[in-house]
Design a protein around this motif. Structure first.
Motif, PDB file in Angstrom:
ATOM      1  N   LEU A 175      -7.633 -22.635   7.935  1.00 17.90           N
ATOM      2  CA  LEU A 175      -8.656 -21.649   7.614  1.00 17.90           C
ATOM      3  C   LEU A 175      -8.360 -20.913   6.308  1.00 17.90           C
ATOM      4  O   LEU A 175      -9.279 -20.448   5.644  1.00 17.90           O
ATOM      5  CB  LEU A 175      -8.783 -20.642   8.760  1.00 17.90           C
ATOM      6  N   SER A 176      -7.093 -20.806   5.923  1.00 17.02           N
ATOM      7  CA  SER A 176      -6.781 -20.154   4.652  1.00 17.02           C
ATOM      8  C   SER A 176      -7.240 -21.006   3.478  1.00 17.02           C
ATOM      9  O   SER A 176      -7.650 -20.474   2.436  1.00 17.02           O
ATOM     10  CB  SER A 176      -5.280 -19.879   4.551  1.00 17.02           C
ATOM     11  N   ILE A 177      -7.192 -22.321   3.612  1.00 14.24           N
ATOM     12  CA  ILE A 177      -7.701 -23.200   2.553  1.00 14.24           C
ATOM     13  C   ILE A 177      -9.202 -23.039   2.409  1.00 14.24           C
ATOM     14  O   ILE A 177      -9.742 -23.001   1.293  1.00 14.24           O
ATOM     15  CB  ILE A 177      -7.322 -24.662   2.851  1.00 14.24           C
ATOM     16  N   VAL A 178      -9.902 -22.917   3.531  1.00 11.70           N
ATOM     17  CA  VAL A 178     -11.346 -22.703   3.485  1.00 11.70           C
ATOM     18  C   VAL A 178     -11.670 -21.389   2.779  1.00 11.70           C
ATOM     19  O   VAL A 178     -12.691 -21.262   2.090  1.00 11.70           O
ATOM     20  CB  VAL A 178     -11.925 -22.706   4.916  1.00 11.70           C
ATOM     21  N   ALA A 179     -10.802 -20.397   2.927  1.00 14.11           N
ATOM     22  CA  ALA A 179     -11.049 -19.090   2.310  1.00 14.11           C
ATOM     23  C   ALA A 179     -11.071 -19.164   0.796  1.00 14.11           C
ATOM     24  O   ALA A 179     -11.623 -18.271   0.133  1.00 14.11           O
ATOM     25  CB  ALA A 179      -9.984 -18.098   2.767  1.00 14.11           C
ATOM     26  N   TYR A 235     -13.721 -24.010  -0.854  1.00 14.55           N
ATOM     27  CA  TYR A 235     -13.833 -25.427  -1.132  1.00 14.55           C
ATOM     28  C   TYR A 235     -15.302 -25.833  -1.095  1.00 14.55           C
ATOM     29  O   TYR A 235     -16.033 -25.467  -0.187  1.00 14.55           O
ATOM     30  CB  TYR A 235     -13.046 -26.233  -0.094  1.00 14.55           C
ATOM     31  N   GLN A 236     -15.737 -26.618  -2.084  1.00  8.69           N
ATOM     32  CA  GLN A 236     -17.138 -26.993  -2.178  1.00  8.69           C
ATOM     33  C   GLN A 236     -17.430 -28.366  -1.576  1.00  8.69           C
ATOM     34  O   GLN A 236     -18.587 -28.670  -1.296  1.00  8.69           O
ATOM     35  CB  GLN A 236     -17.583 -26.990  -3.647  1.00  8.69           C
ATOM     36  N   GLU A 237     -16.439 -29.187  -1.391  1.00  7.11           N
ATOM     37  CA  GLU A 237     -16.667 -30.514  -0.817  1.00  7.11           C
ATOM     38  C   GLU A 237     -16.862 -30.393   0.686  1.00  7.11           C
ATOM     39  O   GLU A 237     -15.982 -29.907   1.404  1.00  7.11           O
ATOM     40  CB  GLU A 237     -15.486 -31.440  -1.125  1.00  7.11           C
ATOM     41  N   ILE A 238     -18.023 -30.844   1.159  1.00  4.86           N
ATOM     42  CA  ILE A 238     -18.316 -30.720   2.585  1.00  4.86           C
ATOM     43  C   ILE A 238     -17.353 -31.558   3.414  1.00  4.86           C
ATOM     44  O   ILE A 238     -16.932 -31.158   4.501  1.00  4.86           O
ATOM     45  CB  ILE A 238     -19.780 -31.137   2.860  1.00  4.86           C
ATOM     46  N   GLY A 239     -16.997 -32.724   2.906  1.00  4.80           N
ATOM     47  CA  GLY A 239     -16.065 -33.571   3.641  1.00  4.80           C
ATOM     48  C   GLY A 239     -14.725 -32.887   3.873  1.00  4.80           C
ATOM     49  O   GLY A 239     -14.137 -32.998   4.947  1.00  4.80           O
ATOM     50  N   VAL A 240     -14.261 -32.162   2.848  1.00  2.33           N
ATOM     51  CA  VAL A 240     -12.999 -31.424   2.990  1.00  2.33           C
ATOM     52  C   VAL A 240     -13.148 -30.314   4.024  1.00  2.33           C
ATOM     53  O   VAL A 240     -12.270 -30.094   4.873  1.00  2.33           O
ATOM     54  CB  VAL A 240     -12.562 -30.849   1.627  1.00  2.33           C
ATOM     55  N   LEU A 241     -14.274 -29.594   3.976  1.00  6.18           N
ATOM     56  CA  LEU A 241     -14.502 -28.528   4.931  1.00  6.18           C
ATOM     57  C   LEU A 241     -14.553 -29.053   6.361  1.00  6.18           C
ATOM     58  O   LEU A 241     -13.947 -28.483   7.272  1.00  6.18           O
ATOM     59  CB  LEU A 241     -15.814 -27.808   4.596  1.00  6.18           C
ATOM     60  N   VAL A 242     -15.282 -30.139   6.566  1.00  2.11           N
ATOM     61  CA  VAL A 242     -15.382 -30.709   7.909  1.00  2.11           C
ATOM     62  C   VAL A 242     -14.012 -31.180   8.395  1.00  2.11           C
ATOM     63  O   VAL A 242     -13.659 -30.998   9.567  1.00  2.11           O
ATOM     64  CB  VAL A 242     -16.399 -31.858   7.927  1.00  2.11           C
ATOM     65  N   SER A 243     -13.216 -31.763   7.496  1.00  3.91           N
ATOM     66  CA  SER A 243     -11.873 -32.209   7.886  1.00  3.91           C
ATOM     67  C   SER A 243     -11.005 -31.027   8.303  1.00  3.91           C
ATOM     68  O   SER A 243     -10.274 -31.092   9.297  1.00  3.91           O
ATOM     69  CB  SER A 243     -11.218 -32.963   6.721  1.00  3.91           C
ATOM     70  N   LEU A 244     -11.089 -29.937   7.552  1.00  2.46           N
ATOM     71  CA  LEU A 244     -10.320 -28.746   7.902  1.00  2.46           C
ATOM     72  C   LEU A 244     -10.805 -28.149   9.215  1.00  2.46           C
ATOM     73  O   LEU A 244     -10.000 -27.688  10.036  1.00  2.46           O
ATOM     74  CB  LEU A 244     -10.417 -27.716   6.779  1.00  2.46           C
ATOM     75  N   PHE A 245     -12.118 -28.150   9.444  1.00  2.00           N
ATOM     76  CA  PHE A 245     -12.652 -27.623  10.697  1.00  2.00           C
ATOM     77  C   PHE A 245     -12.208 -28.486  11.871  1.00  2.00           C
ATOM     78  O   PHE A 245     -11.902 -27.975  12.957  1.00  2.00           O
ATOM     79  CB  PHE A 245     -14.175 -27.565  10.629  1.00  2.00           C
ATOM     80  N   CYS A 246     -12.181 -29.806  11.668  1.00  2.00           N
ATOM     81  CA  CYS A 246     -11.696 -30.702  12.729  1.00  2.00           C
ATOM     82  C   CYS A 246     -10.217 -30.462  12.998  1.00  2.00           C
ATOM     83  O   CYS A 246      -9.777 -30.492  14.159  1.00  2.00           O
ATOM     84  CB  CYS A 246     -11.940 -32.160  12.339  1.00  2.00           C
ATOM     85  N   LEU A 247      -9.445 -30.232  11.935  1.00  2.00           N
ATOM     86  CA  LEU A 247      -8.026 -29.930  12.107  1.00  2.00           C
ATOM     87  C   LEU A 247      -7.843 -28.630  12.886  1.00  2.00           C
ATOM     88  O   LEU A 247      -6.966 -28.525  13.753  1.00  2.00           O
ATOM     89  CB  LEU A 247      -7.353 -29.833  10.739  1.00  2.00           C
ATOM     90  N   PHE A 248      -8.690 -27.652  12.603  1.00  2.00           N
ATOM     91  CA  PHE A 248      -8.639 -26.387  13.330  1.00  2.00           C
ATOM     92  C   PHE A 248      -8.897 -26.617  14.810  1.00  2.00           C
ATOM     93  O   PHE A 248      -8.181 -26.087  15.677  1.00  2.00           O
ATOM     94  CB  PHE A 248      -9.671 -25.421  12.735  1.00  2.00           C
ATOM     95  N   HIS A 249      -9.910 -27.409  15.132  1.00  2.00           N
ATOM     96  CA  HIS A 249     -10.236 -27.630  16.536  1.00  2.00           C
ATOM     97  C   HIS A 249      -9.216 -28.521  17.239  1.00  2.00           C
ATOM     98  O   HIS A 249      -9.011 -28.388  18.445  1.00  2.00           O
ATOM     99  CB  HIS A 249     -11.639 -28.235  16.663  1.00  2.00           C
ATOM    100  N   ALA A 250      -8.591 -29.419  16.508  1.00  2.00           N
ATOM    101  CA  ALA A 250      -7.502 -30.188  17.110  1.00  2.00           C
ATOM    102  C   ALA A 250      -6.356 -29.262  17.504  1.00  2.00           C
ATOM    103  O   ALA A 250      -5.751 -29.416  18.577  1.00  2.00           O
ATOM    104  CB  ALA A 250      -7.015 -31.254  16.130  1.00  2.00           C
TER     105      ALA A 250
END
Length: 379
Positions: free
Chosen positions: A342-346, A349-364
């Protein structure tokens, strides 16, 4: 001469769904072989419940998760569609969440004093039956439109503790060790995520053709699932006899809660996790579409739930075998991963793929932390 700008919506690669499903399948299928080699047969024979009761409990918990997931599809849309003003929507939501905040800490003690948490599970099903019946028969313009919101919030509060407490109580009454609860906890997280995906698919499919018919059909589906849940709780489950009087258990629990600082710290950690999850669910969609980009949010949600399922299947791998981690160490690493994601998202980041990957990592990480905290609460 005008310039035509092509408008395209971002959506995840379909192969991502297959990848998550295959990872979950192999994680569950290969774990028994690894587990058999690293653990003694006596440990394998120790189960929290009998196989039939174990399957029955997971089925009941999946039904409860599906009931919770059906209403999460609508959110505020149902209020707006019915023509309610912002003030009415705000009052209804504040009343529901306020009552949940006020009574959530008192309900566990109440149900424990009146004879067990299976009655709390029964009340959970009854509340959802009432909400479904109300929305099926009473128009949204009714003056008491806040009543189903209040009932739904109370049901959500009961869901957060009743089934886990019932499982722990049954484990104690049958004289099993605390270690036997480990696999049930991560399976609960796994089936909860799968049920949420299934209920979302059902509700969206019912809403696809006509909104009015879809809302009514979703209410009918909730009523039907609630009736099955009520039957399962009242008729299907044979509760084990208590190994100790309820009063003695209650006094022991009060003593442990208020005298052990570790329990208070564990409760604080769990509260921080739930707070961060709530903030995430408020901000994840606006973050993806912050620049006016068009995104298929309905296709991203299954990825998040699938990542949570995958994270729950990782839990037994980390806590079993010769190189197993302590739960405390596992939580430290998982919380660190969540914070970094979540700190990287803060940093925008403009790439949606990167955001979705980070969100998936958060939920994992969430899928890994939830059974870990549940396991610590029984120690």
């Amino acid at each position: 001469m005008g310039v035509e700008v092509e408008n395209s919506k971002w959506e995840p690669n379909p192969s991502l769904y297959g990848f998550i499903i295959m990872c979950c399948f192999f994680s569950i299928a290969l774990f028994p072989r690894f587990f058999n080699k690293s653990v003694s047969p006596s440990a394998l024979s120790d189960q929290s419940l009998s196989p039939s009761s174990h399957r029955y409990f997971l089925f009941l918990y999946s039904l409860a998760s599906a009931m919770e997931g059906v209403w999460s599809v609508f959110g505020d849309f149902e209020f707006v569609y019915s023509g309610m003003s912002k003030e009415q929507i705000l009052f209804s939501l504040c009343l529901g969440f306020g009552s949940s905040l006020l009574f959530a800490s008192l309900l566990p003690f109440l149900f424990d004093s009146i004879g067990g948490h299976h009655k709390a599970c029964l009340m959970f099903c009854i509340l959802h039956f009432f909400v479904g019946t109300w929305k099926r028969m009473v128009p949204q313009s009714h003056p008491c439109v806040w009543l189903p919101t209040l009932s739904s919030s109370l049901a959500t509060s009961i869901f957060s503790f009743a089934f886990e407490a019932w499982l722990v109580l049954e484990n104690e009454n049958q004289g099993h060790r605390q270690q036997a609860l480990t696999h049930t906890f991560w399976l609960m997280t796994f089936f909860e995520s799968a049920s949420l995906i299934g209920s979302q698919v059902l509700a969206n499919w019912l809403l696809a053709s006509n909104v009015d018919t879809g809302i009514a059909s979703s209410s009918t589906a909730t009523i039907f699932i609630a009736i099955i849940g009520i039957f399962c709780v009242t008729k299907g489950w044979k509760q084990s006899p208590h190994s100790a009087p309820v009063k003695n258990r209650r006094q022991m629990s009060y003593t442990h809660i208020f005298s052990d600082k570790r329990i208070l710290l564990l409760g604080f950690a769990h509260a921080c996790l739930q707070f961060s999850i709530a903030i995430f669910w408020i901000l994840w969609a606006p973050t993806l579409v912050a620049d006016g980009r068009e995104v298929h949010l309905g296709l991203i949600y299954p990825c998040l739930m699938g990542a949570r399922m995958l994270g729950s299947t990782v839990f037994p791998w980390l806590l079993s075998g010769p190189s197993s981690l302590r739960i405390e160490d596992c939580l430290v690493y998982a919380f660190t991963v969540l914070g970094l994601a979540l700190s990287i998202v803060a940093y925008d980041y403009q790439e949606i793929g990167v955001l979705v990957s980070l969100f998936c990592l958060f939920h994992a990480g969430v899928g890994l932390i939830i059974p870990s905290l549940a396991r610590l609460r029984t120690m």
